[in-house]
Structure formats: C-alpha cells, structure tokens
Design a protein around this motif. Structure first.
Motif, PDB file in Angstrom:
ATOM      1  N   ASN A  52      74.201  86.409  10.477  1.00 21.51           N
ATOM      2  CA  ASN A  52      73.173  85.382  10.234  1.00 21.51           C
ATOM      3  C   ASN A  52      72.014  85.591  11.203  1.00 21.51           C
ATOM      4  OD1 ASN A  52      74.372  83.742   8.098  1.00 21.51           O
ATOM      5  ND2 ASN A  52      75.917  83.179   9.615  1.00 21.51           N
ATOM      6  N   PRO A  53      71.138  86.564  10.927  1.00 20.44           N
ATOM      7  CA  PRO A  53      70.056  86.906  11.860  1.00 20.44           C
ATOM      8  C   PRO A  53      69.147  85.741  12.218  1.00 20.44           C
ATOM      9  CG  PRO A  53      70.271  88.586  10.162  1.00 20.44           C
ATOM     10  CD  PRO A  53      71.145  87.444   9.750  1.00 20.44           C
ATOM     11  N   HIS A  54      68.926  84.813  11.279  1.00 15.62           N
ATOM     12  CA  HIS A  54      68.027  83.693  11.563  1.00 15.62           C
ATOM     13  C   HIS A  54      68.598  82.825  12.688  1.00 15.62           C
ATOM     14  CE1 HIS A  54      70.946  82.527   8.573  1.00 15.62           C
ATOM     15  NE2 HIS A  54      70.695  81.236   8.731  1.00 15.62           N
ATOM     16  N   GLN A  55      69.919  82.667  12.712  1.00 21.01           N
ATOM     17  CA  GLN A  55      70.540  81.894  13.785  1.00 21.01           C
ATOM     18  C   GLN A  55      70.511  82.657  15.103  1.00 21.01           C
ATOM     19  OE1 GLN A  55      74.426  80.490  12.584  1.00 21.01           O
ATOM     20  NE2 GLN A  55      73.715  79.842  10.575  1.00 21.01           N
ATOM     21  N   ASP A  56      70.764  83.973  15.056  1.00 18.38           N
ATOM     22  CA  ASP A  56      70.727  84.787  16.274  1.00 18.38           C
ATOM     23  C   ASP A  56      69.330  84.778  16.894  1.00 18.38           C
ATOM     24  OD1 ASP A  56      73.404  85.548  15.820  1.00 18.38           O
ATOM     25  OD2 ASP A  56      72.767  87.162  14.488  1.00 18.38           O
ATOM     26  N   LEU A  57      68.314  84.912  16.047  1.00 17.28           N
ATOM     27  CA  LEU A  57      66.938  84.928  16.549  1.00 17.28           C
ATOM     28  C   LEU A  57      66.534  83.563  17.102  1.00 17.28           C
ATOM     29  CD1 LEU A  57      65.261  87.068  13.740  1.00 17.28           C
ATOM     30  CD2 LEU A  57      65.786  87.787  16.081  1.00 17.28           C
ATOM     31  N   ALA A  58      67.024  82.485  16.494  1.00 21.18           N
ATOM     32  CA  ALA A  58      66.724  81.139  16.995  1.00 21.18           C
ATOM     33  C   ALA A  58      67.300  80.948  18.401  1.00 21.18           C
ATOM     34  CB  ALA A  58      67.270  80.082  16.042  1.00 21.18           C
ATOM     35  N   LYS A  59      68.510  81.440  18.633  1.00 22.89           N
ATOM     36  CA  LYS A  59      69.127  81.332  19.961  1.00 22.89           C
ATOM     37  C   LYS A  59      68.357  82.148  20.997  1.00 22.89           C
ATOM     38  CE  LYS A  59      73.758  80.598  18.032  1.00 22.89           C
ATOM     39  NZ  LYS A  59      75.075  81.224  17.752  1.00 22.89           N
ATOM     40  N   LEU A  60      67.923  83.352  20.619  1.00 26.73           N
ATOM     41  CA  LEU A  60      67.161  84.204  21.546  1.00 26.73           C
ATOM     42  C   LEU A  60      65.809  83.565  21.875  1.00 26.73           C
ATOM     43  CD1 LEU A  60      67.939  87.680  19.953  1.00 26.73           C
ATOM     44  CD2 LEU A  60      68.588  86.944  22.257  1.00 26.73           C
ATOM     45  N   ALA A  61      65.201  82.899  20.893  1.00 30.33           N
ATOM     46  CA  ALA A  61      63.893  82.278  21.118  1.00 30.33           C
ATOM     47  C   ALA A  61      63.979  81.140  22.132  1.00 30.33           C
ATOM     48  CB  ALA A  61      63.321  81.774  19.798  1.00 30.33           C
ATOM     49  N   LYS A  62      65.124  80.465  22.197  1.00 28.62           N
ATOM     50  CA  LYS A  62      65.290  79.394  23.185  1.00 28.62           C
ATOM     51  C   LYS A  62      65.186  79.950  24.605  1.00 28.62           C
ATOM     52  CE  LYS A  62      68.105  76.372  20.270  1.00 28.62           C
ATOM     53  NZ  LYS A  62      69.450  75.757  20.049  1.00 28.62           N
ATOM     54  N   LYS A  63      65.556  81.199  24.767  1.00 30.66           N
ATOM     55  CA  LYS A  63      65.508  81.828  26.089  1.00 30.66           C
ATOM     56  C   LYS A  63      64.168  82.513  26.350  1.00 30.66           C
ATOM     57  CE  LYS A  63      67.818  85.368  28.897  1.00 30.66           C
ATOM     58  NZ  LYS A  63      68.930  86.366  28.949  1.00 30.66           N
ATOM     59  N   HIS A  64      63.611  83.163  25.327  1.00 32.26           N
ATOM     60  CA  HIS A  64      62.435  84.013  25.547  1.00 32.26           C
ATOM     61  C   HIS A  64      61.121  83.407  25.069  1.00 32.26           C
ATOM     62  CE1 HIS A  64      64.956  87.375  26.841  1.00 32.26           C
ATOM     63  NE2 HIS A  64      65.749  87.113  25.823  1.00 32.26           N
ATOM     64  N   GLY A  65      61.184  82.329  24.275  1.00 32.66           N
ATOM     65  CA  GLY A  65      59.950  81.668  23.874  1.00 32.66           C
ATOM     66  C   GLY A  65      59.659  81.782  22.394  1.00 32.66           C
ATOM     67  N   PRO A  66      58.691  80.976  21.904  1.00 30.73           N
ATOM     68  CA  PRO A  66      58.385  80.901  20.472  1.00 30.73           C
ATOM     69  C   PRO A  66      57.649  82.122  19.918  1.00 30.73           C
ATOM     70  CG  PRO A  66      56.871  79.512  21.698  1.00 30.73           C
ATOM     71  CD  PRO A  66      57.891  79.997  22.685  1.00 30.73           C
ATOM     72  N   ILE A  67      57.065  82.935  20.800  1.00 29.61           N
ATOM     73  CA  ILE A  67      56.485  84.220  20.389  1.00 29.61           C
ATOM     74  C   ILE A  67      57.247  85.284  21.169  1.00 29.61           C
ATOM     75  CG2 ILE A  67      54.421  85.664  20.241  1.00 29.61           C
ATOM     76  CD1 ILE A  67      52.736  83.153  20.187  1.00 29.61           C
ATOM     77  N   MET A  68      58.100  86.010  20.483  1.00 33.87           N
ATOM     78  CA  MET A  68      59.061  86.889  21.148  1.00 33.87           C
ATOM     79  C   MET A  68      58.932  88.309  20.605  1.00 33.87           C
ATOM     80  SD  MET A  68      63.204  86.282  21.293  1.00 33.87           S
ATOM     81  CE  MET A  68      63.368  86.156  19.502  1.00 33.87           C
ATOM     82  N   TYR A  69      58.967  89.268  21.518  1.00 34.95           N
ATOM     83  CA  TYR A  69      58.892  90.680  21.114  1.00 34.95           C
ATOM     84  C   TYR A  69      60.290  91.281  21.052  1.00 34.95           C
ATOM     85  CZ  TYR A  69      58.153  95.726  21.363  1.00 34.95           C
ATOM     86  OH  TYR A  69      58.202  97.072  21.113  1.00 34.95           O
ATOM     87  N   MET A  70      60.551  92.014  19.982  1.00 38.31           N
ATOM     88  CA  MET A  70      61.780  92.780  19.848  1.00 38.31           C
ATOM     89  C   MET A  70      61.426  94.102  19.175  1.00 38.31           C
ATOM     90  SD  MET A  70      64.442  89.763  18.600  1.00 38.31           S
ATOM     91  CE  MET A  70      65.945  90.674  18.925  1.00 38.31           C
TER      92      MET A  70
END
Length: 499
Positions: A52-70
């Motif tokens: 579920n990539p949308h959930q994984d990315l939501a969790k990462l955004a909580k740590k790195h911010g609403p504009i996140m580079y990957m």
C-alpha cells in the motif's frame, strides 16, 4: 544458448555499473532538493514501498514534510502530502507540472499514450481533452443518458428486491460492478455486452488486471536500460491486455460503421466516428485515437464510480447511525412510495456529506496519476528538476490532522455548513484531482455515485452475511490505479419501500 546467457549477465553488469556511476553524479546534485529519506544505491527508495504505497508515503511524509524528495530507480520523485503543497503544484505552477511520464502500460494499451489520462501535455492533448469535454462529457450529454441510468439501476433494485423476498445473501460488490459495466457500455457503445463478448474472464476481471498491472512498480519505467529484458514479465502482460482491448474496440467500431440505423441518442462511439468521417478535426484524429479514448472511458467509468459506491456503503454499514440519518433524509425528501430520481439529488444534503466523507477517507485514486515537470522550477525554495515525477498523495491530504479533526473517523457531519467542495477548487478535498489534469468525467462520476448510493440506501436496509458484525468488517485495500476493497461485500437486503 550459453552465449545468450553470457550476454545477459554482461548487460546486467554494465547496467549496474552505469547506474552506480549515475548514483555518484546524482549525490552531487542533491543540494537544494526537498528533504526525504536516504535511498540505496541503484534502487533509490523503492525498498520503502510495500503493498500500500499511499500509506507508506503518508508515514514518511510525517517525518520528512509535505514536499518530500525520493528517488525510484533513476527517476526523481516529489511526494506532495498537504493541501497547501498540492495547491502550489496543481495551481500556482500548474503548467510546469502538467506533463505525464512515460508509462509502459499505457504505451502498449493506449496506443503510445494517446489517451487522456497518460497523454503527453501539449496541443494534441489540449485539443483532445476539449473535444471529449464538449462532445462526450458535457452536462447536456450526461443528462441525455439519464433514462438509461434509471432503467439499469431499476433493474438492479428489482433483482435485490427478489433476493430480499427470498431472504438470500447477495454479493453486492459483484452486482454493483455489473451495473457499472452495463451503464458504461450503454453510454459508450450504445448497447450492453455480455462478459463473453469482451473476454472469457469478463469485463470486471480484465479491467481489474489492467488497473493492477498499470500500478505495479515496473523496472522498465525506473530503469530504462533494463526494460527491454522484461524481467518481471509485465511487458508480456501489457501486450496480452492490449490485444483484448484492441480487438474488442475494433469490433465495436466496425459494428457502428456497418449500422445504418438512426439513433435517438448517439453514444460516444457514434460521435467520435462522425468527427473522423467529417474531417473537421483541427488535429490528427483517427481510429487509434478513438480506441485510446474508449479505453479511458471504459476503465474510468467502470472502475472508479462503482468503487466509490462500495466504499460509501461499507462506511454506512460500519456506522448505523449515519445509515439511519441518510435513510431518514430520503424518507422526508422522497418518501417510501417511489424510488429516488436523479432530480432528487440536489436536495439531499446529508447524501452529499456522506459522499464527501467517504471520498476523503477512501479516494479511489489515493495517489493521483503522476505528473511530470516539463522544466526546472523552484517551489518553496526547493529545486524541482525537469523530468521529476510529481506524486500527489490524496490519501495523506484527506487524513491531514492539521485540516481534519479526528481524521481517521467517519463523520459526515463535519461537512455541515462547510464550504469545502470536491470539484478541484478546494485542495483539502481533491478526489478527482485539480488543475489542467483534473478528471474530465468528474460530473458524470459524481452523478452515478450519488444516484446509485441513494437508491441502495433508500430501497433497502442491509444485514451482513455470515453473522459478521459491522465493527468486524474487513476494510483492507487492494492497491491499484483504482483502490478497491480487497474482499467482496456479501449482504442480505431488506426491502423498505411500500411498493
């Protein structure tokens, strides 16, 4: 044979070396980019994404911010996870980020991305979109099909009424899917088709496969040098799916060309073939373009609307008080002597709240189809390089605690006296997207979702089959371009109307 194996390993080794050297080069260019998790050599951040990539990315955004580079393989990606950030990418700098990346699935199935969803931004795409909106998705055209929608929903109600009389459980997921297929075929092709007319697997299964493989992380999209090897077998599946769709669409077009009957209401194929035959199009428009648009229409109309209806029904079953409140509104506005008509929809305020809340929690496309930057750009002092993939996480935006109190709860009343709309102007709720790439079928989709949901809730009360309690309903997702429920919903209908 041995020589071929040696060449394969040599190619893989050279590709790995090339990617490693590119890694070193990219690390030097990292300055000025948004924050984000540190990636691994070659694969970047692909290992951070699960089922579920949308959930994984939501969790990462909580740590790195609403504009996140990957970085996914060698594709730079910007993950956008807040309303404020989404507005910058979809409104302030909309034209810069209006591109679409290369997508191998659409390349094969939609005639080298000649469709609207993955078409490259430019004059052809703008003209095609304008044509589709004016000729196929205008309010007048949508309204012309209301008798058909009424008849098909009425047929579903009749079937469920018989099941209620028998006290039988039904697979509501399958029935709604069949309804979506019938309505889509009638609007697009002018008649209903049996599953066997399409493929032995039927419409639902093939379209679900197309949505699934279209969202599967594809080595060919992230490592172009390795794409030709088809290590995942996806290219073979794309070609097989393409043949199913293309053969079916060729049959549909041939049938329309051979038919001399004068129709009272022209379907989508009629309109597009008239444009080809008239030669009045201001841009290249031939049979390939027709089939690419038919693919969009069929997949979008069948996949999205029925999924949205199912999620809404699920939430109402889990929250009986909300179900009763919606039924009470329908009783007061419509009465128990007749079914709901589309003309009733505008006066159903609580229905509107339920639809908004369900789409907030369960957007059918939790990760908006990726945009691509067509030039370098600076957003919030972050450098966004050309050819970056922009991924708007609608799922995360709908659960942003800075916007939504108690974001995980289903509370339709949060929209009472609220000015929040879901038509792309308010970035707190954008289930259909926004800006140049907003879903052109928004009005049709909303009409179908609200009409079908209102009918199911008004005509029936529902009990879960197999003695399942509402609090025990499995809400797990089957991630794809359309995010459906993993398991089918089985229920026992109880007829409510007096007739």
């Amino acid at each position: 044979m041995m020589m071929s194996i040696h060449w394969l390993w040599a190619s893989l080794a050279l590709a790995a070396l090339g990617y490693f050297l590119q890694d070193l080069f990219l690390m030097k260019k990292r300055r000025g980019l948004p924050p984000g998790p540190k990636g691994l050599p070659v694969i970047g951040s692909l290992h951070l994404l699960g089922k579920n990539p949308h959930q994984d990315l939501a969790k990462l955004a909580k740590k790195h911010g609403p504009i996140m580079y990957m970085r996914f393989g060698y594709v730079p990606a910007i993950i956008v996870s807040s309303p404020e950030a989404a507005e910058k990418f979809l409104k302030t700098y909309d034209q810069v980020f209006a591109g679409r990346p290369y997508h191998e699935a659409s390349w094969y199935i939609a005639y080298e991305q000649r469709n609207l969803t993955f078409g490259q931004y430019g004059p052809y795409w703008r003209n095609m979109r304008k044509l589709c909106i004016l000729q196929l998705l205008s309010s007048h055209k949508i309204n012309s099909f209301w008798p058909m929608r009424r008849q098909e929903v009425g047929t579903l109600v009749k079937s469920l009424k018989q099941a209620a009389s028998d006290g039988a459980a039904v697979d509501l997921s399958a029935l709604i899917s069949s309804l979506g297929a019938n309505m889509s075929c009638l609007m697009i092709f002018g008649q209903k088709y049996m599953d066997k007319d399409f493929d032995n697997r039927g419409f639902g299964e093939v379209i679900q496969e197309a949505l699934h493989v279209g969202s599967t992380p594809n080595i060919g999209d992230y490592f172009p040098l390795l794409g030709v090897l088809d290590l995942q077998g996806l290219t073979r599946r794309f070609k097989a799916l393409a043949k199913v769709f293309h053969d079916f669409f060729d049959k549909i077009i041939d049938d329309h060309l051979e038919c001399k009957e004068q129709k009272q209401t022209k379907d989508f194929v009629d309109i597009m073939m008239e444009i080809i035959q008239s030669g009045t199009s201001a841009f290249e428009f031939d049979r390939r373009h027709v089939k690419a648009v038919l693919f969009d229409m069929l997949v979008a109309s069948m996949g999205t609307s029925v999924t949205a209806v199912e999620w809404a029904i699920l939430e109402l079953l889990r929250h009986p008080a909300a179900m009763r409140k919606l039924q009470k509104e329908l009783e007061e506005k419509v009465g128990l002597e007749r079914i709901v008509e589309e003309s009733d929809l505008e006066g159903l305020e609580y229905l509107d709240m339920v639809v908004k809340e369900s789409m907030r929690l369960h957007p059918v496309g939790p990760l908006m189809l990726p945009h691509e930057s067509i030039q370098d750009c600076t957003v919030d002092d972050f450098h966004i390089q050309k050819k970056s993939r922009i991924i708007i996480n609608i799922y995360a935006i709908g659960r942003d605690p800075n916007v939504w109190p108690d974001p995980e709860a289903f509370i339709p009343e949060r929209f009472k006296d609220s000015d929040i709309d879901l038509r792309g102007q308010d970035f707190r709720l954008i289930p259909f997207g926004s800006g140049r790439r907003i879903c052109p079928g928004l009005q049709l989709g909303l009409t179908v979702v609200r009409f079908v949901l209102a009918q199911l809730v008004h005509c029936f009360s529902w009990e879960l089959a197999d003695n399942i309690q509402p609090t025990d309903l499995d809400m797990s997702e089957a991630f794809g371009l359309v995010n459906s429920r993993a398991k089918h919903l089985k229920v026992v209908p109880i007829y409510r109307l007096h007739k």
